[in-house]
Design an enzyme around this catalytic site. Structure first.
Site, mmCIF file in Angstrom:
data_model
loop_
_atom_site.group_PDB
_atom_site.id
_atom_site.type_symbol
_atom_site.label_atom_id
_atom_site.label_comp_id
_atom_site.label_asym_id
_atom_site.label_seq_id
_atom_site.Cartn_x
_atom_site.Cartn_y
_atom_site.Cartn_z
ATOM 1 C CE LYS B 166 -4.353 5.786 1.674
ATOM 2 N NZ LYS B 166 -5.572 6.486 1.354
ATOM 3 C CD GLU B 173 -7.060 3.730 -4.943
ATOM 4 O OE1 GLU B 173 -6.356 3.848 -3.918
ATOM 5 O OE2 GLU B 173 -8.278 3.965 -4.951
#
Lengths: 294, 294, 294, 294
Positions: B166, B173
């Site tokens: 993550k 991102e």
């Protein structure tokens, strides 16, 4: 409608097929006799009914420039030339001027989509006068993906705007690709991650980072989850360089673009001169060992 | 199956709804009496049938740590705790150890999808033992998007692997977002582009840069094509920092991540100390004017 | 020897003084009547004995270009023109061509040293033919610092090499300055450092980072150890931009230069468009608060 | 005064000589019997008169930690230990605590100067209590370069400040070195520059970029003006990594430091995983050729 298409390479052939599939007539010219429909530019022009629309899909620089110069001689006032190649946007104004001197119109069009465009349609960014863009709209509509027109097509501005927008598109693409690249390397570097390729695959749905590029990455990783045989060597096509040079000219900070571009440069170096100097310098002040090539 | 869910904030409430919609029983606990189903952790535990599965969805750090310490006291051997918050992956091993000392199992799960996850499903990256992951699979299946399981879910490795994946996801991102940001600024800076927002919209279909983030950008630009009122000030949540620190620890070059993170830092500075020094220095050697704040 | 010197600004006046102090005759021309020795270029040329040597010390671009065009009309075959301004190196060949068409010789000379050069001497990097460089050597010797000639002077190559070397010099300077800037900010950010300015001062002797720029920094910090009134706003003169554009053209990775240049760009932005987009995007997917300007 | 010096490696031996040359008594301990003055730490302590001053000059981490733990057992209240090694500044507080529990004082001292310090003196940055710093001042004065004390020595703050300042010093050094490295590569890449090494030499006097590092570079280039045999492979010692991690923790943008550090990481990679991914991805969407390793 009727379209003359100059340049039947990988991109041009696919585009011709897609335009024909939409019901238009495409007469193609290429110097490769195996794919061309006509013998030369003269025959191409004579086969088209005025006012003609001709799409140039050639390598940027001299090939495009020479062809546009020839078309300026062959075409009639009122005809329209569209440069759909990867030309630097600064070439658009000279191209427009050469043609305008003979009353011929000009649009520049950035085309995105690569080898998938034949099936998916191409993203189109166009520069030029509104009337000229309107005139070629049936061709743009044939090329662009299905769905609302404005989600795959934009009249971005006057002469040069299409190729400028495409240049920026490619700059973004460089950054996106490298962001995934860094993520891949971080996953590979970790001792707690057993399945880096599986992580990328799990990002395809639901996550914030899902994208078409990620889908393609998963295809590549399905073929080889370790990318074990792939060499780091990566060319750059020019668009990224132009974008960085424009950024500098406009005083726009673009560190992500610069990083992605520099990494490509570095991927092609055997022995970085900058790092040779740093290593030699460390040897001078710290007595650190300096490695030598064999 | 039955799930205890601790933390009914923005994310937790949405997740509870999605899990319930899939036919499972969710008993939620939150210190906010308006949303909680039970009075305290003790009641939560007593309402669940052993072997229990409890999902912790709290802010990283002390809130998560304290709750896991309490659960270690309240739960029975064989129960399973899943940390689904944005914990640094290095917290996973201590959490697992605290619980393992009492025979309680532990998985860490990174969850991506934001406010859209309720509808679209959440991308899930899980770390832990295979048997524990298998046991919670009905919950993971309820949360993840429709489609093949491996396109929205991965068992990435042992303890910590879920939060590591993550962390990398968020690092990617950061880079993706900043790549679009630079493209936006390049379009805005140009005198030839009339419609920067239209360019972004035209990238939605067919282009190489299409993505879910781009779709969201178009939504933002539909609201305000100039983003005229938006301030540059941008927080960072921690994941980007951890990722850069991990990159440094693993000797992984991550210039795109670093650039995106540094730009956020800079967006919050009124007056950069580094640039104050550079300006003062220019004044010394070149006699260049040094601007002063009022 | 005798020298004509065009451009008696901050740099030109100091240089004229230093050359005269070395025993040479300098006849200066400037459009500012308060400092000029002659009324116009014609008088300047008539006052010099052929073969003449004329040093042009004007802003890059049009001022230099126009003056060289005028000199091409006024001078005689065998005369020598030296462009000592901060011209882009790509201007050197056109300047040389304009003059060569009239039999006039040309050298380009990069000059470093700023306001301190009058006292310390100037670092000189020269491009041109060896015979021309030799002919102007007395002037170069007058301008350069004391010590071995090769430690303050280089004949770097043919036409353009002097300004190319100066461009690189300034690129290095950008990087050095920003490295100190980052160090300053790191010291200021720490809760354990009581005396950031004292740390810089302590680096003046014995350390690896000692330099002339550091000495100047210490002078600036002696005036104001907090730099409290200094604004981050920092111009850039052009050399850094040309260097980055050349780096891109030559496929040379220059992340340090790019970082230093981008930080200057950013120092002049009120509200970064890239970060506006990133902030707006965060608002879309995470429901994060988006700050607005008033 | 009398000093115990633990660690007689490259740095320690040079420092001992310099301190002795200033008239102090140095008793050295090293596990290497060829250089040690005493058999063990116990003998070292017994040979020093209380209140003792002991300088630890060992590799950071376990060697320093273990030695300080031993000294905590062997020394008496009121003694002073100075850690002069390249310890991370976050180790200073634990070291101080271990010693303070036994009434023993502690300073941390960053030492710059490398192999040249024996002759030129060492730049010193010290953290600790003012009284302790004052007590060791004769040793600091012996080690630092001649000239005003504050130009080669700083009491930067409390415990840890010395090593923090040294960490920042090294971060600056990374940036400076890489700035020169990029300049070198830009000079080498140009077709107009005949003598890149000569350019560096010409920067030694008068220019803005002159520095001690530049002087060392010129020495390296005098040996081999092409650096032809030098490999790009460049280690990093840890200080640069800590500095970047601190920058991230303090939200300080340090793109120059990051670039310099990442370039070192990259210099040691045979095949960049990030670029493997980028190359594989280009093959997917553009049909571009993907190179493979043999």
């Amino acid at each position: 409608m009727q379209l003359g298409l100059i340049g039947l390479g990988k991109m041009g052939l696919n585009m011709a097929e897609r335009i024909r599939a939409a019901g238009h007539e495409v007469i193609g010219y290429d110097r490769n006799p195996a794919v061309t429909d006509v013998a030369d530019l003269g025959e191409l022009v004579s086969r088209l009914v005025a006012p003609r629309t001709i799409w140039v899909m050639l390598p940027a620089g001299e090939p495009t420039r020479a062809t546009i110069a020839s078309l300026a001689q062959l075409l009639d006032p009122g005809d329209l030339v569209i440069d759909g190649g990867n030309s630097p946007y600064r070439d658009a104004a000279p191209h427009a001027d050469v043609l305008a001197a003979r009353g011929i119109h000009f649009c520049d069009c950035g085309v995105s989509g690569g080898v998938w465009g034949r099936t998916n349609g191409y993203g189109l960014m166009v520069g030029g006068d509104a009337a000229d863009v309107r005139r070629a709209l049936p061709i743009f509509d044939a090329l662009r993906p299905e769905g609302p027109r404005e989600e795959g097509f934009v009249h971005a501005g006057g002469t040069g705007a299409g190729h400028y927008a495409k240049m920026v598109h490619n700059a973004v693409e460089y950054g996106l690709m490298h962001a995934y690249g860094e993520g891949w390397e971080l996953l590979k570097a970790s001792e707690v991650i057993d399945d880096p390729a599986g992580c990328f695959k799990a990002w395809m749905r639901g996550t914030v980072v899902r994208s078409w590029l990620l889908d393609l990455l998963v295809k590549a990783l399905d073929d080889d989850p370790e990318l074990s045989g792939v060499d780091q060597y990566t060319p750059d096509s020019g668009e990224g360089r132009w974008a960085l040079q424009e950024a500098v000219g406009h005083a726009v900070p673009t560190p992500v673009l610069a990083a992605a571009l520099f990494a490509r440069f570095a991927s092609r170096q055997e022995n970085s001169p900058a790092m040779q100097l740093v290593s030699a310098l460390r040897g001078q002040f710290g007595g650190h060992e300096v490695r030598h090539t064999e």
